[in-house]
Design a protein around this motif. Sequence first.
Motif, PDB file in Angstrom:
ATOM      1  N   GLU A  83      80.482  53.868 126.773  1.00  0.00           N
ATOM      2  CA  GLU A  83      81.948  53.856 126.735  1.00  0.00           C
ATOM      3  C   GLU A  83      82.548  55.194 127.160  1.00  0.00           C
ATOM      4  OE1 GLU A  83      80.084  53.550 123.993  1.00  0.00           O
ATOM      5  OE2 GLU A  83      79.959  51.376 123.710  1.00  0.00           O
ATOM      6  N   LEU A  84      81.699  56.190 127.457  1.00  0.00           N
ATOM      7  CA  LEU A  84      82.192  57.521 127.814  1.00  0.00           C
ATOM      8  C   LEU A  84      83.230  57.426 128.927  1.00  0.00           C
ATOM      9  CD1 LEU A  84      80.290  60.794 128.284  1.00  0.00           C
ATOM     10  CD2 LEU A  84      81.544  59.898 130.238  1.00  0.00           C
ATOM     11  N   CYS A  85      84.344  58.102 128.728  1.00  0.00           N
ATOM     12  CA  CYS A  85      85.408  58.131 129.733  1.00  0.00           C
ATOM     13  C   CYS A  85      85.979  59.541 129.788  1.00  0.00           C
ATOM     14  CB  CYS A  85      86.510  57.125 129.387  1.00  0.00           C
ATOM     15  SG  CYS A  85      87.854  57.084 130.590  1.00  0.00           S
ATOM     16  N   THR A 136      80.666  62.445 134.417  1.00  0.00           N
ATOM     17  CA  THR A 136      81.843  63.323 134.320  1.00  0.00           C
ATOM     18  C   THR A 136      82.428  63.583 135.704  1.00  0.00           C
ATOM     19  OG1 THR A 136      80.946  64.389 132.331  1.00  0.00           O
ATOM     20  CG2 THR A 136      82.672  65.572 133.529  1.00  0.00           C
ATOM     21  N   LEU A 137      81.566  63.890 136.658  1.00  0.00           N
ATOM     22  CA  LEU A 137      82.017  64.147 138.028  1.00  0.00           C
ATOM     23  C   LEU A 137      82.597  62.883 138.664  1.00  0.00           C
ATOM     24  CD1 LEU A 137      78.975  66.335 139.101  1.00  0.00           C
ATOM     25  CD2 LEU A 137      81.321  67.155 138.854  1.00  0.00           C
ATOM     26  N   LEU A 138      81.959  61.755 138.413  1.00  0.00           N
ATOM     27  CA  LEU A 138      82.433  60.481 138.962  1.00  0.00           C
ATOM     28  C   LEU A 138      83.833  60.150 138.451  1.00  0.00           C
ATOM     29  CD1 LEU A 138      81.954  57.806 140.478  1.00  0.00           C
ATOM     30  CD2 LEU A 138      80.834  56.942 138.408  1.00  0.00           C
ATOM     31  N   HIS A 139      84.050  60.336 137.150  1.00  0.00           N
ATOM     32  CA  HIS A 139      85.356  60.035 136.568  1.00  0.00           C
ATOM     33  C   HIS A 139      86.424  61.006 137.078  1.00  0.00           C
ATOM     34  CE1 HIS A 139      83.494  57.759 132.903  1.00  0.00           C
ATOM     35  NE2 HIS A 139      83.109  57.283 134.071  1.00  0.00           N
ATOM     36  N   ALA A 140      86.024  62.256 137.281  1.00  0.00           N
ATOM     37  CA  ALA A 140      86.971  63.230 137.836  1.00  0.00           C
ATOM     38  C   ALA A 140      87.393  62.817 139.246  1.00  0.00           C
ATOM     39  CB  ALA A 140      86.352  64.625 137.855  1.00  0.00           C
ATOM     40  N   LEU A 141      86.454  62.331 140.030  1.00  0.00           N
ATOM     41  CA  LEU A 141      86.783  61.867 141.381  1.00  0.00           C
ATOM     42  C   LEU A 141      87.752  60.698 141.347  1.00  0.00           C
ATOM     43  CD1 LEU A 141      83.441  61.942 143.425  1.00  0.00           C
ATOM     44  CD2 LEU A 141      85.487  63.345 143.767  1.00  0.00           C
ATOM     45  N   ARG A 142      87.525  59.758 140.435  1.00  0.00           N
ATOM     46  CA  ARG A 142      88.432  58.613 140.330  1.00  0.00           C
ATOM     47  C   ARG A 142      89.839  59.074 139.950  1.00  0.00           C
ATOM     48  NH1 ARG A 142      84.285  54.772 136.870  1.00  0.00           N
ATOM     49  NH2 ARG A 142      82.946  54.126 138.628  1.00  0.00           N
ATOM     50  N   GLY A 143      89.910  60.040 139.036  1.00  0.00           N
ATOM     51  CA  GLY A 143      91.218  60.569 138.657  1.00  0.00           C
ATOM     52  C   GLY A 143      91.906  61.249 139.821  1.00  0.00           C
ATOM     53  N   LEU A 144      91.146  62.025 140.610  1.00  0.00           N
ATOM     54  CA  LEU A 144      91.725  62.688 141.771  1.00  0.00           C
ATOM     55  C   LEU A 144      92.178  61.673 142.818  1.00  0.00           C
ATOM     56  CD1 LEU A 144      89.257  65.694 142.159  1.00  0.00           C
ATOM     57  CD2 LEU A 144      91.659  65.819 141.488  1.00  0.00           C
TER      58      LEU A 144
END
Length: 451
Positions: free
Chosen positions: A253-255, A171-179
């Motif tokens: 597949e969690l995104c 969850t944190l990793l995906h948030a970083l990519r979005g930021l």
Amino acid sequence: MTSPPATPPTELPPDPQSWRFKDSGAPCEWAKEYRPGGFHPVNLGDTFRDGKYKVIRKLGDGLFSTVWLVVNTGTPRYVVLKIMVAKAPTTNTELRILNYLSKVAPRDIRAQHVTVLLDTFHHQGINGKHQCLVFEPMGATAASLVEELPENKPKMYGKRQRYLKRMAKNTLLHALRGLAFLYQNGVVHGDVQSGNLLFSIEDISSVGEDNLKQDEASIAIPLHRVDGKADRWAPKILYLKQPLYDRMQRGPELCVKLSDLGLGELPTKSLPKNVKILYSNRMPVAFWLTDPPRDTVTPISLRAPELILHQPFGCGIDMWSFGCLMFEFLTGRTLFAVGMLGNDQKEQDDADDDHLFQFNDVIRPLPDSIMAAWPRASKCYKTNRQRLQPYSNDEPYIHQSLEVLLAEHRPTEIDNGESAVLWSLMQQILEYDPAKRPSAVDLLKHPWFSE
């Protein structure tokens, strides 16, 4: 013959005796908000944009909008329709940001971690003209999903509700990519919190409408006026939100995607009335890095020092909030506990002082630059930095340090070595000087995120 009811006032009535509707006590939007300038009354089966979108299910509500799953006559087959209140403080800047990101998203793989605007239009209704935003369907927020996870059931008093390390890390990793995607395009989110992190769902394009429509029998509440008259400004039925929990992807597949680049939202019915007033003038959230607003709607406990001290700010406020969320996702408790019940200046000052006290104890002693910018520092500390207690005669309460808190509340999956790595990483993110905080791209290169 019974006379028709008068048009409701544009402002909420001051006391319950003046309310039009009986209070249902249901956890959904307030019926009183259906008035000129307020919510648009929606019933299942209603259509929008000349029949292009048909409403089949309610997904959520907030102070400024209701959110619906709709059938799209085009592609994709199902989309989410967010209908803003008629007097929502929506600005052209928000729409320019959303439209710009939707155009550049196909060229950047990191854009898959930001909800992208699919369509926008205005709808004229009984309560005014409403801005309508269309997005892809998503599942639960990180704030709500944690309560639904099998490992957190049954709920027990004193039991911390948290994610398993693998899920928290992803969850944190995906948030970083979005930021990183936002910053690459000159956009600051401004409201990075667990309620604005959404989990993706499986492909529902081939699912029948009957399998996705609202369960009206169990989560529909008839709305009745106190005077017994029919009401033109509100729907006949209030629907409880029914998120797509059962359609979520939780395996490989969690995104996770950052959402709410427009208006920061709070749930309505669950808020005490005084807190609701406090947030009644929440401002637009996302902004261009080159044109920051004067204020933001960052949740009070996730505010960076520059927000508390009313100093210039930029993408560093997102990174500070992210550092707080790291601790929260991994331990199941908030890093800083800051409350504010009223809306006057003294309440704000007390909350700010308490927040800075916690920074000093939890992270590291406050530097001279912050002490000089803090208007009430001399009332809170002696010249030798000895803590004073300006609000009572009790001994000052000293909060535990981040290192101790992490060691005490970390999950069993995290050993001493990893705990030390995480403590060091959070210390770097929670840097008082925003210019020294690591960027999203910097953090993506850190071994804990890249391994």
